[in-house]
Design an enzyme around this catalytic site. Sequence first.
Site, PDB file in Angstrom:
ATOM      1  N   ASP A  93       0.812  -1.235   0.000  1.00 35.52           N
ATOM      2  CA  ASP A  93       0.000   0.000   0.000  1.00 35.52           C
ATOM      3  C   ASP A  93       0.842   1.281   0.000  1.00 35.52           C
ATOM      4  OD1 ASP A  93      -2.065  -1.822   0.266  1.00 35.52           O
ATOM      5  OD2 ASP A  93      -2.995  -0.865   2.008  1.00 35.52           O
ATOM      6  N   CYS A 141      -4.115  -6.016  -2.878  1.00 40.18           N
ATOM      7  CA  CYS A 141      -2.988  -6.851  -2.469  1.00 40.18           C
ATOM      8  C   CYS A 141      -2.911  -8.211  -3.162  1.00 40.18           C
ATOM      9  CB  CYS A 141      -3.065  -7.113  -0.961  1.00 40.18           C
ATOM     10  SG  CYS A 141      -3.281  -5.656   0.062  1.00 40.18           S
ATOM     11  N   ARG A 182      -0.277 -10.023  -6.020  1.00 41.32           N
ATOM     12  CA  ARG A 182       0.674 -11.075  -5.618  1.00 41.32           C
ATOM     13  C   ARG A 182       0.476 -12.333  -6.454  1.00 41.32           C
ATOM     14  NH1 ARG A 182       2.453  -8.993  -0.408  1.00 41.32           N
ATOM     15  NH2 ARG A 182       1.478  -6.939  -0.398  1.00 41.32           N
ATOM     16  N   LYS A 223       4.406 -11.068   3.627  1.00 40.82           N
ATOM     17  CA  LYS A 223       2.965 -11.313   3.433  1.00 40.82           C
ATOM     18  C   LYS A 223       2.715 -12.251   2.261  1.00 40.82           C
ATOM     19  CE  LYS A 223      -0.999  -8.422   2.118  1.00 40.82           C
ATOM     20  NZ  LYS A 223      -1.656  -7.128   2.401  1.00 40.82           N
ATOM     21  N   ASP A 230       2.535  -3.130  -3.968  1.00 40.81           N
ATOM     22  CA  ASP A 230       1.539  -4.061  -4.533  1.00 40.81           C
ATOM     23  C   ASP A 230       0.306  -3.356  -5.083  1.00 40.81           C
ATOM     24  OD1 ASP A 230       0.472  -3.326  -2.058  1.00 40.81           O
ATOM     25  OD2 ASP A 230      -0.356  -5.321  -1.671  1.00 40.81           O
ATOM     26  N   ASN A 231       0.119  -2.100  -4.687  1.00 42.43           N
ATOM     27  CA  ASN A 231      -1.001  -1.286  -5.192  1.00 42.43           C
ATOM     28  C   ASN A 231      -0.764   0.140  -4.703  1.00 42.43           C
ATOM     29  OD1 ASN A 231      -2.485  -3.305  -2.834  1.00 42.43           O
ATOM     30  ND2 ASN A 231      -2.382  -1.114  -2.397  1.00 42.43           N
ATOM     31  N   LYS A 261      -5.619   3.112  -4.077  1.00 44.59           N
ATOM     32  CA  LYS A 261      -5.939   1.686  -3.881  1.00 44.59           C
ATOM     33  C   LYS A 261      -7.449   1.448  -3.945  1.00 44.59           C
ATOM     34  CE  LYS A 261      -5.635  -1.998  -0.379  1.00 44.59           C
ATOM     35  NZ  LYS A 261      -5.279  -2.344   1.004  1.00 44.59           N
TER      36      LYS A 261
END
Length: 379
Positions: free
Chosen positions: A18, A55, A59, A117, A316-317, A371
């Site tokens: 994030d 997220c 991934r 994560k 990731d975003n 996001k």
Amino acid sequence: MSRDGEKPLNILIVVADDMGYSDCQPFGGEIATPRLQGLADTGARFRRFHTSSLCAPTRAMLLTGCDNHQVGLGVMQPMHAMNQYMQPGYEGYLNHSAPTLAELLRAGGYHTYMAGKWHLGITEKTRPAARGFERSYAFLGGGASHFADARPLSAQEAKQTLYEEDGRLVDELPGTFFSSTMFADKLIQYLREQADDRPFFGYLAFTAPHDPLQVPDEWLDRYQGRYDGGYDAARGPRLDRMKQLGLIASDLEANPGCGLFPAWNELSEEERHSEARKMEVYAAMIEHLDTELGRVLDELESQDKFDDTVVFFLSDNGANPKQPDFYPPNTRESIERDFDNSLENYGRPGSFISIGGSWAEVADTPLSYFKTTTYEGGT
Ligand SMILES: [Ca+2]
């Protein structure tokens, strides 16, 4: 990856959670990130790289090279619509229709390590150990307190608020636990325990700076006062630096924002203190991530592997505009009741704060939105 028959290169993929487009120094951010700057100085910056707006789908794509709908993350749990339940591609975990990068590299002779994560499945068959990672220390869910209490984001998230190591659930976190530090420690441990000189693939997926915004106490005041000028006072210099760096056109004007959130001059004095403090904690969290990444890079240097390692870094975003009551079934009342969100406790154990929409727009300068949206600020 082999260079004229030489040993294949090591690969390290580092993910932030994030983080906004222009938060870090190499992309114009005011947040001190010297290690990322060092990587950028000797590497390449990708200006047309996109992710998913959330997220787990990102991934899923990152680890398989496939569209997230092909590999089970057409939607992220617990956000399924009624017509998505039990449908192929919407399993909510990384299905077995494509191999992971770790599975392929391991089959090709690489050691495969992960710390951080996962968010791609919680059952034994869907954890990192079952998807190609020889060693793993993973947070299986979407987010949680970054301290040893690992408090879930919400009651719905609680069932995936789990840590595992090498496929087995971790019962209790050490009292000194902080997410970014532990993930760096674990990757360093796996690198040190490697007994041969085969290449490695490392996947270091920090949960910072995902909310709750938290940092170890000694980092809390690192950005004190830095955001007292408000949103535009942070956005303008970012835009200028991005122009100086050649990342954006020199005539690009500041993004006016989506208009959904209050402007700085509409806030009360108390609200301004609160807003500025949230951004201070967020900035410290990103600098802290950079420091922990630096320890991993130092380890590679000390093992004389740094020059033979390709390092990728991405978020990731985009930055997160949502408040803690976004996670169902949280409500403003439940957050107020269950957490200590007094100003003095921001960023400490027991707090649950987020940067919110206005700062998320600053964090994504100069892109639109954030996001959860498929505007560029989200992806
Ligand atoms: Ca994320």
